[in-house]
Design a protein around this motif. Structure first.
Motif, mmCIF file in Angstrom:
data_model
loop_
_atom_site.group_PDB
_atom_site.id
_atom_site.type_symbol
_atom_site.label_atom_id
_atom_site.label_comp_id
_atom_site.label_asym_id
_atom_site.label_seq_id
_atom_site.Cartn_x
_atom_site.Cartn_y
_atom_site.Cartn_z
ATOM 1 N N SER A 18 0.960 -1.219 -0.059
ATOM 2 C CA SER A 18 0.016 0.008 0.053
ATOM 3 C C SER A 18 0.790 1.337 0.038
ATOM 4 O O SER A 18 0.511 2.319 -0.468
ATOM 5 C CB SER A 18 -0.923 -0.024 1.170
ATOM 6 O OG SER A 18 -0.230 -0.251 2.416
ATOM 7 N N GLU A 19 2.262 1.135 0.404
ATOM 8 C CA GLU A 19 3.035 2.336 0.131
ATOM 9 C C GLU A 19 3.675 2.608 -1.167
ATOM 10 O O GLU A 19 4.324 3.686 -1.380
ATOM 11 C CB GLU A 19 4.397 2.050 1.223
ATOM 12 C CG GLU A 19 4.102 2.034 2.656
ATOM 13 C CD GLU A 19 5.252 1.592 3.194
ATOM 14 O OE1 GLU A 19 5.666 2.596 4.121
ATOM 15 O OE2 GLU A 19 5.918 0.406 3.018
ATOM 16 N N VAL A 20 3.145 1.744 -1.933
ATOM 17 C CA VAL A 20 3.919 1.877 -3.378
ATOM 18 C C VAL A 20 2.932 1.518 -4.646
ATOM 19 O O VAL A 20 2.431 0.423 -5.011
ATOM 20 C CB VAL A 20 4.872 0.447 -3.538
ATOM 21 C CG1 VAL A 20 5.895 0.924 -4.985
ATOM 22 C CG2 VAL A 20 5.906 0.318 -2.556
ATOM 23 N N GLU A 21 2.285 2.742 -4.875
ATOM 24 C CA GLU A 21 1.047 2.836 -5.743
ATOM 25 C C GLU A 21 1.763 2.606 -6.932
ATOM 26 O O GLU A 21 2.956 2.665 -7.305
ATOM 27 C CB GLU A 21 0.582 4.345 -5.610
ATOM 28 C CG GLU A 21 0.090 4.662 -4.214
ATOM 29 C CD GLU A 21 -1.289 3.859 -3.940
ATOM 30 O OE1 GLU A 21 -1.972 3.695 -4.867
ATOM 31 O OE2 GLU A 21 -1.510 3.444 -3.088
ATOM 32 N N PRO A 22 0.830 2.137 -7.978
ATOM 33 C CA PRO A 22 1.452 2.044 -9.494
ATOM 34 C C PRO A 22 2.018 3.242 -9.932
ATOM 35 O O PRO A 22 1.601 4.552 -9.700
ATOM 36 C CB PRO A 22 -0.084 1.726 -10.157
ATOM 37 C CG PRO A 22 -0.775 1.258 -9.133
ATOM 38 C CD PRO A 22 -0.575 1.813 -7.778
ATOM 39 N N GLY A 23 3.288 3.193 -10.246
ATOM 40 C CA GLY A 23 3.992 4.383 -10.899
ATOM 41 C C GLY A 23 5.071 5.005 -10.022
ATOM 42 O O GLY A 23 5.835 5.791 -10.287
ATOM 43 N N ALA A 36 15.386 -0.479 -4.901
ATOM 44 C CA ALA A 36 14.315 0.300 -5.329
ATOM 45 C C ALA A 36 13.170 -0.723 -5.307
ATOM 46 O O ALA A 36 13.451 -1.789 -6.060
ATOM 47 C CB ALA A 36 14.796 0.823 -6.716
ATOM 48 N N VAL A 37 12.194 -0.438 -5.113
ATOM 49 C CA VAL A 37 11.013 -1.051 -5.048
ATOM 50 C C VAL A 37 9.980 -0.405 -6.020
ATOM 51 O O VAL A 37 9.895 0.970 -5.583
ATOM 52 C CB VAL A 37 10.303 -1.555 -3.684
ATOM 53 C CG1 VAL A 37 9.021 -2.158 -4.006
ATOM 54 C CG2 VAL A 37 11.226 -2.504 -3.036
ATOM 55 N N TYR A 38 9.355 -0.757 -6.834
ATOM 56 C CA TYR A 38 8.396 -0.124 -7.682
ATOM 57 C C TYR A 38 7.298 -0.843 -8.309
ATOM 58 O O TYR A 38 7.341 -2.059 -8.374
ATOM 59 C CB TYR A 38 9.157 0.595 -8.808
ATOM 60 C CG TYR A 38 10.208 -0.140 -9.612
ATOM 61 C CD1 TYR A 38 11.533 -0.569 -9.295
ATOM 62 C CD2 TYR A 38 9.476 -0.867 -10.869
ATOM 63 C CE1 TYR A 38 12.328 -1.117 -10.102
ATOM 64 C CE2 TYR A 38 10.654 -1.579 -11.534
ATOM 65 C CZ TYR A 38 11.633 -1.873 -11.082
ATOM 66 O OH TYR A 38 12.627 -2.731 -11.804
ATOM 67 N N ASN A 39 6.421 -0.218 -8.772
ATOM 68 C CA ASN A 39 5.072 -0.844 -8.782
ATOM 69 C C ASN A 39 4.689 -0.717 -10.529
ATOM 70 O O ASN A 39 4.545 0.623 -10.999
ATOM 71 C CB ASN A 39 3.740 -0.256 -8.049
ATOM 72 C CG ASN A 39 2.455 -0.756 -8.298
ATOM 73 O OD1 ASN A 39 2.065 -1.121 -9.384
ATOM 74 N ND2 ASN A 39 1.754 -0.890 -7.174
ATOM 75 N N VAL A 40 4.592 -1.439 -11.256
ATOM 76 C CA VAL A 40 4.377 -1.263 -12.778
ATOM 77 C C VAL A 40 2.740 -2.135 -12.767
ATOM 78 O O VAL A 40 2.899 -3.315 -12.942
ATOM 79 C CB VAL A 40 5.323 -2.071 -13.662
ATOM 80 C CG1 VAL A 40 4.715 -1.859 -15.177
ATOM 81 C CG2 VAL A 40 6.784 -1.645 -13.456
ATOM 82 N N ASP A 41 2.016 -1.293 -12.976
ATOM 83 C CA ASP A 41 0.531 -1.781 -13.399
ATOM 84 C C ASP A 41 0.058 -2.569 -12.330
ATOM 85 O O ASP A 41 -0.397 -3.708 -12.686
ATOM 86 C CB ASP A 41 0.410 -2.469 -14.714
ATOM 87 C CG ASP A 41 0.610 -1.268 -15.686
ATOM 88 O OD1 ASP A 41 0.434 -0.112 -15.547
ATOM 89 O OD2 ASP A 41 1.144 -1.618 -16.769
ATOM 90 N N GLY A 42 0.498 -2.557 -10.745
ATOM 91 C CA GLY A 42 0.123 -3.419 -9.902
ATOM 92 C C GLY A 42 0.852 -4.447 -9.565
ATOM 93 O O GLY A 42 0.824 -5.215 -8.749
ATOM 94 N N ILE A 43 1.944 -4.730 -10.384
ATOM 95 C CA ILE A 43 2.769 -5.649 -10.095
ATOM 96 C C ILE A 43 4.260 -5.146 -9.603
ATOM 97 O O ILE A 43 4.728 -4.159 -10.141
ATOM 98 C CB ILE A 43 3.419 -6.537 -11.332
ATOM 99 C CG1 ILE A 43 2.076 -7.139 -12.266
ATOM 100 C CG2 ILE A 43 4.165 -7.468 -10.824
ATOM 101 C CD1 ILE A 43 1.324 -7.880 -11.384
ATOM 102 N N ILE A 44 4.696 -5.582 -8.225
ATOM 103 C CA ILE A 44 5.774 -5.015 -7.560
ATOM 104 C C ILE A 44 7.154 -5.671 -7.893
ATOM 105 O O ILE A 44 7.111 -7.080 -8.441
ATOM 106 C CB ILE A 44 5.783 -5.351 -6.021
ATOM 107 C CG1 ILE A 44 4.423 -4.676 -5.679
ATOM 108 C CG2 ILE A 44 6.878 -4.768 -5.291
ATOM 109 C CD1 ILE A 44 4.376 -3.189 -5.621
ATOM 110 N N TYR A 45 8.252 -4.941 -8.301
ATOM 111 C CA TYR A 45 9.673 -5.416 -8.868
ATOM 112 C C TYR A 45 10.480 -4.732 -7.915
ATOM 113 O O TYR A 45 10.256 -3.595 -7.168
ATOM 114 C CB TYR A 45 9.745 -4.815 -10.096
ATOM 115 C CG TYR A 45 8.908 -5.527 -11.233
ATOM 116 C CD1 TYR A 45 9.221 -6.582 -12.002
ATOM 117 C CD2 TYR A 45 7.620 -4.622 -11.381
ATOM 118 C CE1 TYR A 45 8.422 -7.022 -13.086
ATOM 119 C CE2 TYR A 45 6.757 -5.337 -12.555
ATOM 120 C CZ TYR A 45 7.212 -6.474 -13.143
ATOM 121 O OH TYR A 45 6.150 -7.036 -13.997
ATOM 122 N N ALA A 46 11.522 -5.150 -7.789
ATOM 123 C CA ALA A 46 12.842 -4.594 -6.773
ATOM 124 C C ALA A 46 14.094 -4.799 -7.676
ATOM 125 O O ALA A 46 14.353 -5.934 -8.401
ATOM 126 C CB ALA A 46 12.991 -5.501 -5.700
#
Ligand code: FES
Length: 110
Positions: A18-23, A36-46
């Motif tokens: 919930s801390e990492v919104e899409p984009g 870095a943790v990021y959200n591409v269209d609801g999928i989380i990557y690191a």
């Protein structure tokens, strides 16, 4: 094999989804590593947070669709694979396996 399949039991909770919104890109310190943790269209990557070109944090840059852009010289990476997309980037970005348990983002640093 998907990125979440691994036999190593080395999962570390690093953030809440919930801390990492899409984009969004979140910069984290995990041990002595910058992640870095990021959200591409609801999928989380690191990935590693430090650009492979020089010392800049990708979490200070931008996530446009599925492209990560470095704030210092505009180097670009494919967010889902870490592949460098041309000059000035000559080395790909290391990505880590991610799994999400409920709201808990876990990464595998092994
Ligand atoms: Fe990232 Fe140069 S430091 S493109």
């Amino acid at each position: 094999m998907s990125m979440t399949e691994t036999t190593a039991e080395c999962w570390i909770s690093v953030a809440r989804k919930s801390e990492v919104e899409p984009g969004a890109i979140l910069g984290l310190k995990v041990g002595d590593r910058d992640i870095a943790v990021y959200n591409v269209d609801g999928i989380i990557y690191a990935s590693n947070n430090v650009c492979t070109h020089a010392h800049a944090y990708l979490s200070d840059g931008w996530l446009e669709g599925d492209v990560l852009e470095c704030p210092l010289h505009g180097g670009r990476f494919e967010a889902k694979t870490g592949r460098g997309m041309g000059a000035p980037i000559i080395c790909d970005l290391k990505l880590y396996a991610v799994r999400v348990e409920g709201d808990d983002i876990q990464i595998n640093l092994s």
